[in-house]
Write a protein that holds these residues in place. Structure first.
Motif, PDB file in Angstrom:
ATOM      1  N   LEU A 135     151.639 -34.880 -17.534  1.00 14.19           N
ATOM      2  CA  LEU A 135     152.027 -36.171 -18.098  1.00 14.19           C
ATOM      3  C   LEU A 135     152.381 -37.219 -17.038  1.00 14.19           C
ATOM      4  N   THR A 136     152.464 -36.831 -15.788  1.00 15.47           N
ATOM      5  CA  THR A 136     152.794 -37.815 -14.746  1.00 15.47           C
ATOM      6  C   THR A 136     151.702 -38.870 -14.598  1.00 15.47           C
ATOM      7  N   TYR A 137     150.543 -38.680 -15.212  1.00  8.40           N
ATOM      8  CA  TYR A 137     149.514 -39.723 -15.158  1.00  8.40           C
ATOM      9  C   TYR A 137     150.002 -41.012 -15.822  1.00  8.40           C
ATOM     10  N   TRP A 138     151.026 -40.924 -16.656  1.00  2.00           N
ATOM     11  CA  TRP A 138     151.579 -42.115 -17.307  1.00  2.00           C
ATOM     12  C   TRP A 138     152.257 -43.040 -16.312  1.00  2.00           C
ATOM     13  N   LYS A 139     152.522 -42.586 -15.099  1.00  2.00           N
ATOM     14  CA  LYS A 139     153.133 -43.437 -14.087  1.00  2.00           C
ATOM     15  C   LYS A 139     152.125 -44.424 -13.496  1.00  2.00           C
ATOM     16  N   ASP A 140     150.864 -44.190 -13.725  1.00  2.00           N
ATOM     17  CA  ASP A 140     149.808 -45.105 -13.286  1.00  2.00           C
ATOM     18  C   ASP A 140     149.902 -46.379 -14.125  1.00  2.00           C
ATOM     19  N   PRO A 141     149.926 -47.553 -13.493  1.00  2.00           N
ATOM     20  CA  PRO A 141     150.069 -48.809 -14.242  1.00  2.00           C
ATOM     21  C   PRO A 141     149.041 -49.003 -15.367  1.00  2.00           C
ATOM     22  N   ARG A 142     147.878 -48.378 -15.230  1.00  2.00           N
ATOM     23  CA  ARG A 142     146.875 -48.496 -16.302  1.00  2.00           C
ATOM     24  C   ARG A 142     147.372 -47.863 -17.599  1.00  2.00           C
ATOM     25  N   TYR A 143     148.299 -46.908 -17.481  1.00  2.19           N
ATOM     26  CA  TYR A 143     148.849 -46.238 -18.660  1.00  2.19           C
ATOM     27  C   TYR A 143     150.263 -46.712 -18.979  1.00  2.19           C
ATOM     28  N   THR A 144     151.046 -47.006 -17.948  1.00  2.00           N
ATOM     29  CA  THR A 144     152.439 -47.411 -18.121  1.00  2.00           C
ATOM     30  C   THR A 144     152.576 -48.598 -19.066  1.00  2.00           C
ATOM     31  N   LYS A 145     151.608 -49.480 -19.054  1.00  2.00           N
ATOM     32  CA  LYS A 145     151.699 -50.681 -19.889  1.00  2.00           C
ATOM     33  C   LYS A 145     151.756 -50.364 -21.383  1.00  2.00           C
ATOM     34  N   PHE A 146     151.412 -49.153 -21.783  1.00  2.00           N
ATOM     35  CA  PHE A 146     151.455 -48.772 -23.195  1.00  2.00           C
ATOM     36  C   PHE A 146     152.804 -48.176 -23.605  1.00  2.00           C
ATOM     37  N   ILE A 147     153.655 -47.896 -22.638  1.00  2.00           N
ATOM     38  CA  ILE A 147     154.939 -47.239 -22.900  1.00  2.00           C
ATOM     39  C   ILE A 147     155.986 -48.269 -23.312  1.00  2.00           C
ATOM     40  N   LEU A 148     156.618 -48.030 -24.456  1.00  2.00           N
ATOM     41  CA  LEU A 148     157.669 -48.921 -24.946  1.00  2.00           C
ATOM     42  C   LEU A 148     159.033 -48.580 -24.361  1.00  2.00           C
ATOM     43  N   PHE A 149     159.236 -47.335 -23.971  1.00  2.00           N
ATOM     44  CA  PHE A 149     160.519 -46.871 -23.457  1.00  2.00           C
ATOM     45  C   PHE A 149     160.307 -46.311 -22.046  1.00  2.00           C
ATOM     46  N   PRO A 150     160.265 -47.179 -21.032  1.00  2.00           N
ATOM     47  CA  PRO A 150     159.931 -46.720 -19.677  1.00  2.00           C
ATOM     48  C   PRO A 150     160.937 -45.741 -19.083  1.00  2.00           C
ATOM     49  N   GLN A 151     162.127 -45.632 -19.684  1.00  2.00           N
ATOM     50  CA  GLN A 151     163.096 -44.642 -19.200  1.00  2.00           C
ATOM     51  C   GLN A 151     162.511 -43.237 -19.271  1.00  2.00           C
ATOM     52  N   CYS A 152     161.532 -43.044 -20.142  1.00  2.00           N
ATOM     53  CA  CYS A 152     160.949 -41.711 -20.285  1.00  2.00           C
ATOM     54  C   CYS A 152     160.325 -41.237 -18.978  1.00  2.00           C
ATOM     55  N   LEU A 153     159.867 -42.157 -18.135  1.00  2.17           N
ATOM     56  CA  LEU A 153     159.273 -41.759 -16.853  1.00  2.17           C
ATOM     57  C   LEU A 153     160.327 -41.252 -15.882  1.00  2.17           C
ATOM     58  N   VAL A 154     161.518 -41.840 -15.918  1.00  2.00           N
ATOM     59  CA  VAL A 154     162.626 -41.357 -15.091  1.00  2.00           C
ATOM     60  C   VAL A 154     163.055 -39.979 -15.595  1.00  2.00           C
ATOM     61  N   ILE A 155     163.111 -39.831 -16.894  1.00  2.00           N
ATOM     62  CA  ILE A 155     163.497 -38.545 -17.476  1.00  2.00           C
ATOM     63  C   ILE A 155     162.447 -37.487 -17.153  1.00  2.00           C
ATOM     64  N   LEU A 156     161.177 -37.848 -17.229  1.00  2.00           N
ATOM     65  CA  LEU A 156     160.103 -36.912 -16.868  1.00  2.00           C
ATOM     66  C   LEU A 156     160.281 -36.434 -15.429  1.00  2.00           C
TER      67      LEU A 156
END
Length: 142
Positions: free
Chosen positions: A65-86
Motif C-alpha cells: 500500500l505504500t504506492y499511495w505515497k506517490d503523488p499520482r495516487y495521494t491526490k485521491f486520499i481524503l485523510f492523508p494522516q493514513c499515510l503517516v499511520i501506514l
C-alpha cells in the motif's frame, strides 16, 4: 512474533481467488478504502486484537500500500494522516503494540477529532500528536 504463512488447500485458494477484484479499477477503490480506514483508531485496535500485525502476509499488504505515497495516487486520499499511520505500522513495533491498548486508542481518537475539527492539538495536557517534523525524522531514520 510473526507467524509463518500456512499452506492453503485448493478449495481455499479458489475461494480466495473469487474474492479478488476482477479489474484494476476495483483494486484501486478497495485499496483506497482500506488505506483510509487506517485513520480509524478503533479499526486499528480491531486489527491488532485479531493478530493481523503478526501475520507476514498482512504486513506485506501494508508494504504494498505504500504506492499511495506517490503523488499520482495521494491526490485521491481524503485523510492523508493514513499515510503517516501506514508508515508507523510498518516501521514501529511500539506503535503496532500501542494500537491494541484501549487508552492509546482513545487518546488517538480524541486527538484526531481535535485535529479534524480545529486543525491542531488543543488539549495541552495530553501527549502531542505526530507532527510533520516527526514524519521527516522517521523517514531520515530509515
Amino acid at each position: 512474533v510473526v507467524e509463518e504463512p500456512k499452506e492453503i488447500t485448493e478449495a481455499e485458494k479458489q475461494y480466495y481467488d473469487s474474492l479478488l477484484p476482477k479489474n484494476r479499477e476495483d483494486q484501486f477503490y478497495i485499496d483506497l478504502e482500506f488505506i483510509q480506514n487506517l485513520c480509524n483508531a478503533r479499526y486499528l485496535q480491531y486489527l491488532s486484537q485479531q493478530g493481523y500485525f503478526q501475520k507476514p502476509e498482512f504486513m506485506k499488504y501494508l508494504q504494498y500500500l505504500t504506492y499511495w505515497k506517490d503523488p499520482r495516487y495521494t491526490k485521491f486520499i481524503l485523510f492523508p494522516q493514513c499515510l503517516v499511520i501506514l508508515d508507523s505500522l510498518l516501521e514501529k513495533d511500539a506503535f503496532r503494540f500501542a494500537v491494541g491498548v484501549n487508552e492509546f486508542v482513545e487518546h488517538m481518537h480524541v486527538q484526531q477529532g481535535l485535529h479534524w475539527t480545529k486543525g491542531r492539538n488543543l488539549n495541552t495536557d495530553s501527549k502531542p500528536t505526530t507532527t510533520q517534523s516527526d514524519v521527516a525524522e522517521s523517514k531520515e531514520g530509515k
